[in-house]
Design a protein around this motif. Structure first.
Motif, PDB file in Angstrom:
ATOM      1  N   LYS A  81      22.110 119.512 -40.200  1.00 51.70           N
ATOM      2  CA  LYS A  81      21.712 119.679 -41.600  1.00 51.70           C
ATOM      3  C   LYS A  81      20.421 118.919 -41.901  1.00 51.70           C
ATOM      4  O   LYS A  81      19.522 119.434 -42.575  1.00 51.70           O
ATOM      5  N   ALA A  82      20.343 117.688 -41.400  1.00 52.52           N
ATOM      6  CA  ALA A  82      19.156 116.870 -41.655  1.00 52.52           C
ATOM      7  C   ALA A  82      17.922 117.490 -41.022  1.00 52.52           C
ATOM      8  O   ALA A  82      16.836 117.520 -41.617  1.00 52.52           O
ATOM      9  N   ILE A  83      18.076 118.022 -39.807  1.00 53.56           N
ATOM     10  CA  ILE A  83      16.943 118.659 -39.125  1.00 53.56           C
ATOM     11  C   ILE A  83      16.503 119.906 -39.880  1.00 53.56           C
ATOM     12  O   ILE A  83      15.298 120.155 -40.064  1.00 53.56           O
ATOM     13  N   PHE A  84      17.474 120.694 -40.331  1.00 52.19           N
ATOM     14  CA  PHE A  84      17.135 121.893 -41.110  1.00 52.19           C
ATOM     15  C   PHE A  84      16.387 121.511 -42.384  1.00 52.19           C
ATOM     16  O   PHE A  84      15.383 122.138 -42.757  1.00 52.19           O
ATOM     17  N   ALA A  85      16.854 120.455 -43.066  1.00 51.23           N
ATOM     18  CA  ALA A  85      16.208 120.021 -44.313  1.00 51.23           C
ATOM     19  C   ALA A  85      14.787 119.526 -44.057  1.00 51.23           C
ATOM     20  O   ALA A  85      13.882 119.767 -44.868  1.00 51.23           O
ATOM     21  N   LEU A  86      14.575 118.854 -42.925  1.00 48.66           N
ATOM     22  CA  LEU A  86      13.235 118.358 -42.603  1.00 48.66           C
ATOM     23  C   LEU A  86      12.282 119.490 -42.244  1.00 48.66           C
ATOM     24  O   LEU A  86      11.094 119.467 -42.596  1.00 48.66           O
ATOM     25  N   LEU A  87      12.797 120.503 -41.521  1.00 51.89           N
ATOM     26  CA  LEU A  87      11.936 121.589 -41.052  1.00 51.89           C
ATOM     27  C   LEU A  87      11.720 122.666 -42.105  1.00 51.89           C
ATOM     28  O   LEU A  87      10.728 123.395 -42.042  1.00 51.89           O
ATOM     29  N   SER A  88      12.638 122.754 -43.028  1.00 54.26           N
ATOM     30  CA  SER A  88      12.581 123.851 -44.005  1.00 54.26           C
ATOM     31  C   SER A  88      11.255 123.931 -44.764  1.00 54.26           C
ATOM     32  O   SER A  88      10.723 125.039 -44.946  1.00 54.26           O
ATOM     33  N   PRO A  89      10.666 122.821 -45.196  1.00 51.28           N
ATOM     34  CA  PRO A  89       9.381 122.941 -45.905  1.00 51.28           C
ATOM     35  C   PRO A  89       8.212 123.269 -44.971  1.00 51.28           C
ATOM     36  O   PRO A  89       7.134 123.644 -45.438  1.00 51.28           O
ATOM     37  N   LEU A  90       8.416 123.126 -43.657  1.00 50.51           N
ATOM     38  CA  LEU A  90       7.320 123.253 -42.698  1.00 50.51           C
ATOM     39  C   LEU A  90       7.262 124.595 -41.997  1.00 50.51           C
ATOM     40  O   LEU A  90       6.228 124.977 -41.453  1.00 50.51           O
ATOM     41  N   CYS A  91       8.394 125.297 -41.952  1.00 45.10           N
ATOM     42  CA  CYS A  91       8.419 126.575 -41.234  1.00 45.10           C
ATOM     43  C   CYS A  91       9.416 127.510 -41.917  1.00 45.10           C
ATOM     44  O   CYS A  91      10.107 127.125 -42.860  1.00 45.10           O
ATOM     45  N   LYS A  92       9.483 128.726 -41.435  1.00 45.98           N
ATOM     46  CA  LYS A  92      10.405 129.700 -41.999  1.00 45.98           C
ATOM     47  C   LYS A  92      11.840 129.224 -41.796  1.00 45.98           C
ATOM     48  O   LYS A  92      12.168 128.607 -40.791  1.00 45.98           O
ATOM     49  N   SER A  93      12.676 129.562 -42.763  1.00 45.79           N
ATOM     50  CA  SER A  93      14.035 129.023 -42.765  1.00 45.79           C
ATOM     51  C   SER A  93      14.826 129.437 -41.528  1.00 45.79           C
ATOM     52  O   SER A  93      15.645 128.658 -41.029  1.00 45.79           O
ATOM     53  N   ILE A  95      13.726 129.817 -38.518  1.00 43.45           N
ATOM     54  CA  ILE A  95      13.319 128.974 -37.391  1.00 43.45           C
ATOM     55  C   ILE A  95      14.005 127.610 -37.496  1.00 43.45           C
ATOM     56  O   ILE A  95      14.537 127.086 -36.517  1.00 43.45           O
ATOM     57  N   GLY A  96      13.992 127.047 -38.696  1.00 41.19           N
ATOM     58  CA  GLY A  96      14.684 125.777 -38.909  1.00 41.19           C
ATOM     59  C   GLY A  96      16.163 125.886 -38.615  1.00 41.19           C
ATOM     60  O   GLY A  96      16.765 124.973 -38.027  1.00 41.19           O
ATOM     61  N   LEU A  97      16.772 127.025 -38.998  1.00 37.79           N
ATOM     62  CA  LEU A  97      18.194 127.244 -38.744  1.00 37.79           C
ATOM     63  C   LEU A  97      18.463 127.329 -37.248  1.00 37.79           C
ATOM     64  O   LEU A  97      19.445 126.759 -36.746  1.00 37.79           O
ATOM     65  N   ALA A  98      17.583 128.018 -36.504  1.00 40.26           N
ATOM     66  CA  ALA A  98      17.770 128.149 -35.059  1.00 40.26           C
ATOM     67  C   ALA A  98      17.693 126.781 -34.376  1.00 40.26           C
ATOM     68  O   ALA A  98      18.499 126.470 -33.489  1.00 40.26           O
ATOM     69  N   ILE A  99      16.743 125.956 -34.787  1.00 42.54           N
ATOM     70  CA  ILE A  99      16.609 124.620 -34.195  1.00 42.54           C
ATOM     71  C   ILE A  99      17.812 123.759 -34.553  1.00 42.54           C
ATOM     72  O   ILE A  99      18.324 123.001 -33.720  1.00 42.54           O
ATOM     73  N   ALA A 100      18.294 123.893 -35.790  1.00 41.21           N
ATOM     74  CA  ALA A 100      19.471 123.132 -36.214  1.00 41.21           C
ATOM     75  C   ALA A 100      20.702 123.533 -35.405  1.00 41.21           C
ATOM     76  O   ALA A 100      21.494 122.674 -34.990  1.00 41.21           O
ATOM     77  N   LEU A 101      20.869 124.831 -35.154  1.00 43.96           N
ATOM     78  CA  LEU A 101      22.017 125.297 -34.360  1.00 43.96           C
ATOM     79  C   LEU A 101      21.903 124.838 -32.912  1.00 43.96           C
ATOM     80  O   LEU A 101      22.909 124.483 -32.281  1.00 43.96           O
TER      81      LEU A 101
END
Length: 375
Positions: A81-93, A95-101
């Motif tokens: 969750k924290a990684i998704f929240a950090l990446l969300s403003p920087l890239c498409k959601s 992509i952030g979701l894939a990295i979080a998973l």
């Protein structure tokens, strides 16, 4: 207790900030009120679990295992969750979701297979002081097994013992923290560790956890009884405990000194080492020192002795190494691997087991094979 409070507060922040951000940016747009409320259910249950687990914690196997289980669930949910929240403003959601998973999958691996992903690290120790009779001498170093974190599951340690025996070492050494707190944690593993075989035997020293200092005993005699029991069980396994003393190992008309001291740590860790006493009678010999805490090397070994090789553990590399980074480097300058100052060397083994934090990520459990070479 202070460390538990800091850990609890860190978890509150790690859980609260990502949850708040994700809710504001995404969940608040959901039309169904019940789904918006349902979003908070996992965090609410975790928060209740945290209050119960931290509120009833004591450093005994049952409570430590409950805390470990909570940590696994907490980290596998909230770090992604924290990684998704950090990446969300920087890239498409997506992509952030894939990295979080992917992060979640890696954490699950670390909490399951990672804890028994044993790695044999082969290290060559070259020294002009080494007698020729010990050229090619093979030492297996083990450290920080922490049997209390393993419950009664002996299968992983049996796997490790078989790996070690296949290496056919001349000597096996163990550099402390065999248990978490209680000698009884070792009981199920006595038949397993009794199978370790080396030409010159198995030698060990005590680590900070072996003294049972993290439990509030009613009397000093109770704590001393725990330590006496642990010593007796090591003897039953065929291990020789070096408490501020040394032995001389002989091969091909040459000899070297194997020195062992009790734990020598900085506060709050105990310091019972008597190095000068343990070294008496080893002058002029090639000396190998077993000392649990690597900070002992700079505090006493380097400035006061000419010991050629010290073997330590203790750091675990904080059981995490990501792209070469470990948080242990903020606490211990020498935290993993081989270090050298002039003709003196230190090797830090990052441990075979785990403590509290119930996973290993990159800092895989280590079996060290040291080969001595005469220059």
């Amino acid at each position: 207790m202070r460390h538990l409070l800091l850990l609890f507060l860190f978890f509150i922040v790690l859980m609260g900030l990502p949850d708040w951000y994700i809710y504001r940016r995404y969940v608040s747009r959901w039309k169904q009120v019940w789904m918006r409320r349902l979003y908070w259910l996992p965090s609410t249950l975790l928060l209740i679990g945290m209050f119960i687990t931290f509120g009833t914690y004591e450093p005994r196997p049952e409570a430590m295992n409950r805390l470990s289980l909570l940590l696994i669930v907490f980290l596998c949910i909230n770090v992604p969750k924290a990684i998704f929240a950090l990446l969300s403003p920087l890239c498409k959601s997506h992509i952030g979701l894939a990295i979080a998973l992917f992060t979640m999958a890696y954490l699950v691996f670390g909490a399951t297979e990672g804890k028994q992903h044993f790695q044999v690290k082969e290290v060559t120790i070259e020294s002009e002081a080494l007698p020729r009779g010990f050229d090619g001498y093979r030492i297996v170093q083990l450290s920080d097994i922490h049997t209390g974190s393993l419950g009664n599951d002996t299968a992983p340690m049996l796997k490790a013992v078989n790996i070690i025996n296949r290496l056919q070492p001349d000597l096996i050494v163990f550099t402390g923290d065999l248990v978490n707190n209680l000698a009884s944690e070792l009981d199920a593993f006595i038949p397993v560790f009794s199978q370790l075989k080396a030409k010159h035997g198995v030698y060990s020293v005590l680590g900070n956890h072996d003294y049972s200092t993290y439990i509030k005993w009613d009397t000093p005699q109770q704590q001393e009884a725990q330590l006496d029991s642990l010593k007796a069980k090591q003897a039953r396994m065929g291990w020789t405990l070096l408490n501020n003393r040394h032995v001389k190992l002989h091969q091909q008309n040459d000899s070297i000194a194997l020195i062992g001291v009790e734990n020598s740590g900085r506060p709050p860790f105990p310091d019972h080492a008597r190095l000068s006493e343990a070294m008496t009678g080893t002058a002029g010999m090639f000396q190998i020192l077993l000392s649990h805490d690597p900070s002992h090397w700079r505090r006493e070994v380097l400035p006061k002795t000419d010991i050629q090789l010290m073997l330590a553990g203790h750091t675990h590399a904080m059981q995490t190494r990501i792209f070469g980074f470990t948080p242990a480097q903020f606490v211990y300058p020498e935290n993993d691997g081989l270090y050298q100052e002039g003709e003196q060397m230190l090797y830090v083994n990052i441990g075979l087991g785990h403590l509290l934090y119930p996973m290993r990520l990159g800092a895989w459990p280590e079996i060290t094979l040291l080969t001595l070479k005469a220059k």
